[in-house]
Design a protein around this motif. Structure first.
Motif, PDB file in Angstrom:
ATOM      1  N   LEU A  87      85.813  19.986  25.486  1.00  0.00           N
ATOM      2  CA  LEU A  87      84.676  19.078  25.593  1.00  0.00           C
ATOM      3  C   LEU A  87      83.852  19.469  26.810  1.00  0.00           C
ATOM      4  N   LEU A  88      82.578  19.743  26.593  1.00  0.00           N
ATOM      5  CA  LEU A  88      81.682  20.027  27.706  1.00  0.00           C
ATOM      6  C   LEU A  88      81.300  18.714  28.364  1.00  0.00           C
ATOM      7  N   SER A  89      81.638  18.571  29.638  1.00  0.00           N
ATOM      8  CA  SER A  89      81.390  17.341  30.381  1.00  0.00           C
ATOM      9  C   SER A  89      80.229  17.541  31.337  1.00  0.00           C
ATOM     10  N   SER A  90      79.443  16.485  31.550  1.00  0.00           N
ATOM     11  CA  SER A  90      78.285  16.598  32.428  1.00  0.00           C
ATOM     12  C   SER A  90      78.689  16.733  33.883  1.00  0.00           C
ATOM     13  N   SER A  91      79.910  16.319  34.241  1.00  0.00           N
ATOM     14  CA  SER A  91      80.359  16.434  35.625  1.00  0.00           C
ATOM     15  C   SER A  91      81.867  16.325  35.672  1.00  0.00           C
ATOM     16  N   ALA A  92      82.443  16.804  36.765  1.00  0.00           N
ATOM     17  CA  ALA A  92      83.883  16.680  36.961  1.00  0.00           C
ATOM     18  C   ALA A  92      84.282  15.215  37.092  1.00  0.00           C
ATOM     19  N   ALA A  93      83.403  14.404  37.691  1.00  0.00           N
ATOM     20  CA  ALA A  93      83.691  12.973  37.836  1.00  0.00           C
ATOM     21  C   ALA A  93      83.836  12.313  36.475  1.00  0.00           C
ATOM     22  N   LEU A  94      82.952  12.669  35.531  1.00  0.00           N
ATOM     23  CA  LEU A  94      83.060  12.121  34.182  1.00  0.00           C
ATOM     24  C   LEU A  94      84.349  12.593  33.515  1.00  0.00           C
ATOM     25  N   SER A  95      84.728  13.855  33.719  1.00  0.00           N
ATOM     26  CA  SER A  95      85.969  14.375  33.143  1.00  0.00           C
ATOM     27  C   SER A  95      87.157  13.539  33.578  1.00  0.00           C
ATOM     28  N   HIS A  96      87.208  13.215  34.869  1.00  0.00           N
ATOM     29  CA  HIS A  96      88.306  12.401  35.391  1.00  0.00           C
ATOM     30  C   HIS A  96      88.302  11.006  34.756  1.00  0.00           C
ATOM     31  N   ARG A  97      87.120  10.383  34.652  1.00  0.00           N
ATOM     32  CA  ARG A  97      87.057   9.043  34.082  1.00  0.00           C
ATOM     33  C   ARG A  97      87.457   9.040  32.605  1.00  0.00           C
ATOM     34  N   ARG A 108      98.459  22.819  36.853  1.00  0.00           N
ATOM     35  CA  ARG A 108      97.200  23.122  37.529  1.00  0.00           C
ATOM     36  C   ARG A 108      96.427  24.194  36.771  1.00  0.00           C
ATOM     37  N   ILE A 109      95.137  23.931  36.595  1.00  0.00           N
ATOM     38  CA  ILE A 109      94.248  24.893  35.953  1.00  0.00           C
ATOM     39  C   ILE A 109      93.272  25.382  37.007  1.00  0.00           C
ATOM     40  N   ASP A 110      93.292  26.683  37.277  1.00  0.00           N
ATOM     41  CA  ASP A 110      92.445  27.232  38.333  1.00  0.00           C
ATOM     42  C   ASP A 110      90.970  27.018  38.016  1.00  0.00           C
ATOM     43  N   SER A 111      90.186  26.780  39.074  1.00  0.00           N
ATOM     44  CA  SER A 111      88.732  26.681  38.959  1.00  0.00           C
ATOM     45  C   SER A 111      88.169  28.097  38.915  1.00  0.00           C
ATOM     46  N   SER A 112      87.647  28.487  37.780  1.00  0.00           N
ATOM     47  CA  SER A 112      87.137  29.848  37.621  1.00  0.00           C
ATOM     48  C   SER A 112      85.654  29.900  37.950  1.00  0.00           C
ATOM     49  N   VAL A 113      85.167  31.084  38.199  1.00  0.00           N
ATOM     50  CA  VAL A 113      83.739  31.291  38.405  1.00  0.00           C
ATOM     51  C   VAL A 113      83.140  31.752  37.087  1.00  0.00           C
ATOM     52  N   PHE A 114      82.140  31.025  36.619  1.00  0.00           N
ATOM     53  CA  PHE A 114      81.469  31.407  35.382  1.00  0.00           C
ATOM     54  C   PHE A 114      80.870  32.797  35.568  1.00  0.00           C
ATOM     55  N   PRO A 115      80.978  33.674  34.548  1.00  0.00           N
ATOM     56  CA  PRO A 115      80.444  35.031  34.667  1.00  0.00           C
ATOM     57  C   PRO A 115      79.057  35.037  35.282  1.00  0.00           C
ATOM     58  N   SER A 116      78.911  35.717  36.417  1.00  0.00           N
ATOM     59  CA  SER A 116      77.686  35.552  37.197  1.00  0.00           C
ATOM     60  C   SER A 116      76.965  36.863  37.456  1.00  0.00           C
ATOM     61  N   MET A 150      85.717  20.413  30.348  1.00  0.00           N
ATOM     62  CA  MET A 150      85.175  21.507  31.144  1.00  0.00           C
ATOM     63  C   MET A 150      83.775  21.146  31.634  1.00  0.00           C
ATOM     64  N   SER A 151      83.569  21.267  32.937  1.00  0.00           N
ATOM     65  CA  SER A 151      82.240  21.048  33.502  1.00  0.00           C
ATOM     66  C   SER A 151      81.867  22.265  34.343  1.00  0.00           C
ATOM     67  N   SER A 190      78.549  29.892  39.153  1.00  0.00           N
ATOM     68  CA  SER A 190      78.872  28.493  38.942  1.00  0.00           C
ATOM     69  C   SER A 190      80.370  28.322  38.822  1.00  0.00           C
ATOM     70  N   LYS A 191      80.900  27.337  39.519  1.00  0.00           N
ATOM     71  CA  LYS A 191      82.304  26.996  39.390  1.00  0.00           C
ATOM     72  C   LYS A 191      82.527  26.198  38.107  1.00  0.00           C
ATOM     73  N   VAL A 192      83.631  26.484  37.453  1.00  0.00           N
ATOM     74  CA  VAL A 192      83.993  25.762  36.243  1.00  0.00           C
ATOM     75  C   VAL A 192      85.195  24.887  36.545  1.00  0.00           C
ATOM     76  N   HIS A 193      85.044  23.599  36.372  1.00  0.00           N
ATOM     77  CA  HIS A 193      86.118  22.649  36.642  1.00  0.00           C
ATOM     78  C   HIS A 193      86.763  22.248  35.321  1.00  0.00           C
ATOM     79  N   SER A 194      88.098  22.280  35.265  1.00  0.00           N
ATOM     80  CA  SER A 194      88.824  21.959  34.038  1.00  0.00           C
ATOM     81  C   SER A 194      89.883  20.893  34.284  1.00  0.00           C
TER      82      SER A 194
END
Length: 318
Positions: free
Chosen positions: A14-24, A41-49, A74-75, A55-59
């Motif tokens: 699910l594409l989330s608008s923010s990490a805060a929304l993902s948590h909620r 734990r899922i590592d915060s990856s860097v979107f191919p740049s 995923m945000s 951009s950091k990807v939060h999961s």
């Protein structure tokens, strides 16, 4: 190793608008439907740049203990304190057979692979503070998710949705008949050509667990309804009480004297998804129309979801 003992699990991203929304959303799905957060734990990856545009990807992830389905939130550039316009959208549905973390990483890798093709659009939208949509990342339009049901012929299939079990039963994906993937295939033809089982006409199931239901839009529909996530419960009345106690608004749909329908569920922390509840363990070909589908071709002054929900003015606004 015995191949028939491998079980393939779906990972729904699910594409989330923010990490805060993902948590909620993760917390609300646990409270309402018992989807447990994955502690791994899922590592915060860097979107191919390219250069400074990274951009950091939060999961975050939750799992249905019955069907084995993993919901992966995923945000992009997720800030735990930042609240953007609230929305969740189905980005991908991928069949995986590794551990939970391996499955999530495999799903993200496929999303990243598609994202590289549309990288500039993604980064420009983020740099201007615009909300990302799944099509911005995948390049697939009109609501189609990135889809890889399975490319393995797996023989190990028991009945996850036994009549005594509860959990995420099916996901319904609305689509326009004319919309195709870049390879020219439609959502339905992609599912037909996969090795997913078919419990009834129109449903495609992962190893006795989660079922995917493609929902063709009406010919007059101008917009697609929200994707539907259908959860099974043992006792409808007790479940409705639990939902309401946790801040949800409910409304019955599809009930008649000879047919058991579903209960639609809305919660302010799970925007963008049409949540359903059912007591039925069996699968049927018919599906009660979502509220947005009923309103899609109606007059604009009637297009208010509160009209169709119990509670009326008490309903949460989004």
């Amino acid at each position: 190793m015995i191949a028939s003992k491998i079980r393939e699990k779906p990972v729904v991203t699910l594409l989330s608008s923010s990490a805060a929304l993902s948590h909620r959303a993760q917390t609300a799905l646990d409270d309402l439907f018992g989807l447990k957060p994955l502690e791994t734990r899922i590592d915060s990856s860097v979107f191919p740049s390219i250069g400074f545009l990274n951009s950091k990807v939060h999961s975050l992830a939750s799992k249905c203990g019955t069907s084995g389905t993993i919901l992966h939130f995923m945000s992009v550039n997720g800030n735990l304190e930042k609240q953007e316009s609230n929305t969740l959208a189905v980005l991908s549905i991928i069949g995986c057979s590794g551990s939970d973390v391996e499955s999530i990483e495999e799903s993200r890798s496929l999303v990243f692979e598609e994202g590289r093709k549309n990288f500039l659009k993604v980064m420009l939208k983020k740099s201007f503070g615009q909300q990302l949509k799944p099509s911005d990342i995948t390049g697939i339009h009109d609501g189609l998710p990135l889809l890889r049901p399975t490319d393995r012929a797996l023989a190990f299939t028991d009945n996850f949705m036994h009549e005594s079990k509860c959990g995420l039963k099916e996901v319904a994906i609305p689509h326009f008949d004319h919309t195709c993937y870049p390879n020219g295939k439609s959502l339905i033809s992609t599912l037909i050509e996969s090795s997913l089982t078919r419990p009834v006409v129109g449903l495609y199931q992962f190893n006795g667990g989660l079922a995917i239901r493609p929902l063709p839009a009406g010919t007059l529909d101008q917009v697609l309804p929200l994707p539907s996530f259908v959860f099974r419960c043992r006792n409808m009345e007790e479940s409705i009480e639990l939902l309401k106690n946790n801040g949800a608004v409910t409304g019955k749909i599809g009930f008649s004297s000879c047919r058991q329908g579903q209960v639609m569920v809305q919660h302010p922390d799970i925007p963008g998804l049409d949540l359903r509840l059912t007591e039925t363990s069996t699968y049927i070909s018919s599906f009660p129309e979502a509220q947005e589908a009923l309103l899609a071709a109606s007059l604009s002054e009637l297009q208010n979801r509160n009209v169709l929900l119990e509670g009326g003015v008490k309903s949460h606004e989004y």
